[in-house]
Design an enzyme around this catalytic site. Structure first.
Site, PDB file in Angstrom:
ATOM      1  N   HIS A   1       0.816  -1.220   0.000  1.00 22.70           N
ATOM      2  CA  HIS A   1       0.000   0.000   0.000  1.00 22.70           C
ATOM      3  C   HIS A   1       0.845   1.264   0.000  1.00 22.70           C
ATOM      4  O   HIS A   1       0.314   2.368  -0.163  1.00 22.70           O
ATOM      5  CB  HIS A   1      -0.975  -0.001   1.190  1.00 22.70           C
ATOM      6  CG  HIS A   1      -0.358   0.274   2.506  1.00 22.70           C
ATOM      7  ND1 HIS A   1       0.028  -0.707   3.384  1.00 22.70           N
ATOM      8  CD2 HIS A   1      -0.052   1.440   3.120  1.00 22.70           C
ATOM      9  CE1 HIS A   1       0.536  -0.158   4.474  1.00 22.70           C
ATOM     10  NE2 HIS A   1       0.497   1.141   4.335  1.00 22.70           N
TER      11      HIS A   1
ATOM     12  N   ASP B   1       0.152  -7.585   1.565  1.00 20.26           N
ATOM     13  CA  ASP B   1       0.634  -6.209   1.652  1.00 20.26           C
ATOM     14  C   ASP B   1       2.164  -6.158   1.711  1.00 20.26           C
ATOM     15  O   ASP B   1       2.757  -5.810   2.731  1.00 20.26           O
ATOM     16  CB  ASP B   1       0.001  -5.537   2.882  1.00 20.26           C
ATOM     17  CG  ASP B   1       0.139  -4.016   2.841  1.00 20.26           C
ATOM     18  OD1 ASP B   1       0.572  -3.490   1.798  1.00 20.26           O
ATOM     19  OD2 ASP B   1      -0.189  -3.372   3.858  1.00 20.26           O
TER      20      ASP B   1
ATOM     21  N   GLN C   1       0.942   5.987  11.951  1.00 19.25           N
ATOM     22  CA  GLN C   1       1.087   6.571  10.621  1.00 19.25           C
ATOM     23  C   GLN C   1       2.545   6.904  10.345  1.00 19.25           C
ATOM     24  O   GLN C   1       3.233   7.456  11.188  1.00 19.25           O
ATOM     25  CB  GLN C   1       0.225   7.827  10.501  1.00 19.25           C
ATOM     26  CG  GLN C   1      -1.243   7.543  10.277  1.00 19.25           C
ATOM     27  CD  GLN C   1      -1.941   7.180  11.553  1.00 19.25           C
ATOM     28  OE1 GLN C   1      -1.358   7.263  12.614  1.00 19.25           O
ATOM     29  NE2 GLN C   1      -3.185   6.788  11.448  1.00 19.25           N
ATOM     30  N   GLY C   2       2.981   6.553   9.145  1.00 17.22           N
ATOM     31  CA  GLY C   2       4.361   6.817   8.774  1.00 17.22           C
ATOM     32  C   GLY C   2       5.274   5.635   9.023  1.00 17.22           C
ATOM     33  O   GLY C   2       6.423   5.625   8.606  1.00 17.22           O
ATOM     34  N   ASP C   3       4.768   4.626   9.716  1.00 17.37           N
ATOM     35  CA  ASP C   3       5.554   3.421   9.975  1.00 17.37           C
ATOM     36  C   ASP C   3       5.283   2.333   8.939  1.00 17.37           C
ATOM     37  O   ASP C   3       5.996   1.329   8.884  1.00 17.37           O
ATOM     38  CB  ASP C   3       5.241   2.860  11.373  1.00 17.37           C
ATOM     39  CG  ASP C   3       5.798   3.722  12.483  1.00 17.37           C
ATOM     40  OD1 ASP C   3       6.898   4.277  12.310  1.00 17.37           O
ATOM     41  OD2 ASP C   3       5.141   3.853  13.518  1.00 17.37           O
ATOM     42  N   SER C   4       4.246   2.495   8.147  1.00 18.23           N
ATOM     43  CA  SER C   4       3.869   1.500   7.154  1.00 18.23           C
ATOM     44  C   SER C   4       5.065   1.002   6.368  1.00 18.23           C
ATOM     45  O   SER C   4       5.941   1.774   5.982  1.00 18.23           O
ATOM     46  CB  SER C   4       2.862   2.072   6.163  1.00 18.23           C
ATOM     47  OG  SER C   4       1.592   2.120   6.733  1.00 18.23           O
TER      48      SER C   4
END
Length: 269
Positions: free
Chosen positions: A81, A126, A213-216
């Site tokens: 993603h 993913d 958020q931002g760790d994906s």
């Protein structure tokens, strides 16, 4: 991607700068512009502490607001993603070799090609690979080839938000989260979870520690019996960040190890 109001990928919004604010949605660490609407901006590890320089040398920050790990010195393993399909792509910058993103010693390398997991449609699968224009001379992170190590405590690390709704981080943060079995995780997420393709981790009763958020795309890892770091998960999604009863959801790396190995061989070494 899984873009309901509550369950969002842990990426930062498209176009977000490295230290931009992130949204409140996902419960797993992600950090890149989501390829479909609804992707929220994730920043950094919640409940974490600062990592030491050289502690996790395989960690990579990606310019779209995601994390990743060096699968080989010139291929980064991240989340599907975080990227927009497969093909030639020179738009991504990978930063490695530092815990401080503003360190003058940071190594910055552009991408040449992206391979998104075949058949990825936002639910499960993913993972993605990013080929770099030149190697980053740092140790790589071995991936789990079976589920032997899908248990116990895991380490998470990233430059994402340190709290739900927080800002992206300058310094790499780390934390420890315990394994949560599929049946328990399904009580939290129902049909949104894809058992066999996803693995959950977090402090179920108390919350307080999670990716955000931002760790994906960043790795979830642990030591194997030989004392070497082994990647068992990829930060994917969650509900909020570090909420009690809402663990982080990670791509189960061992389920795709053969596919990842084959895809990486196709990108070259």
């Amino acid at each position: 991607m899984r873009s309901t109001r509550k369950h969002l990928k842990r990426t930062t919004a498209a176009g977000a700068i490295a230290l931009a604010a992130f949204s409140l949605q996902p419960a797993a660490a992600q950090a890149a512009p989501a390829p479909t609407p609804g992707g929220s901006v994730h920043t950094h590890v919640v409940g974490g502490t600062r990592a030491d320089q050289g502690e996790f040398p395989f960690m990579v920050r990606l310019s779209m607001g995601c994390g990743g790990a060096l699968y080989t010195k010139d291929i980064v393993l991240t989340a599907a993603h975080c990227v927009d399909g497969s093909g030639n792509d020179t738009s991504i910058t990978a930063t490695g070799g530092v815990v401080d993103l503003e360190d003058s010693a940071a190594v910055k390398v552009n991408s040449t090609q992206v391979l998104q997991a075949p058949g990825y449609n936002g639910k499960g699968k993913d993972w993605a690979l990013i080929k770099l224009a030149k190697p980053i001379d740092q140790p790589t992170l071995k991936i789990a080839e079976n589920d032997t190590y899908n248990k116990g405590d895991f380490t998470i690390a990233g430059w994402g938000a340190d709290k739900e709704g927080g800002d992206q981080q300058r310094y790499l943060l780390k934390a420890t989260v315990p394994f949560i079995d599929d049946a328990t995780c399904q009580q939290a997420y129902g049909d949104s979870l894809t058992p066999g393709e996803e693995i959950c981790a977090g402090k179920l009763d108390t919350g307080g520690v999670d990716t955000c958020q931002g760790d994906s795309g960043g790795p979830m890892f642990r030591k194997d019996d030989a004392g070497q770091w082994l990647q068992v998960g990829i930060v994917s999604w969650g509900e909020g960040c570090a909420r009690p009863g809402k663990p982080g959801v990670y791509t189960e790396v061992s389920a795709f190890a053969a596919d990842i190995k084959k895809a990486a061989a196709g990108l070259g070494s």
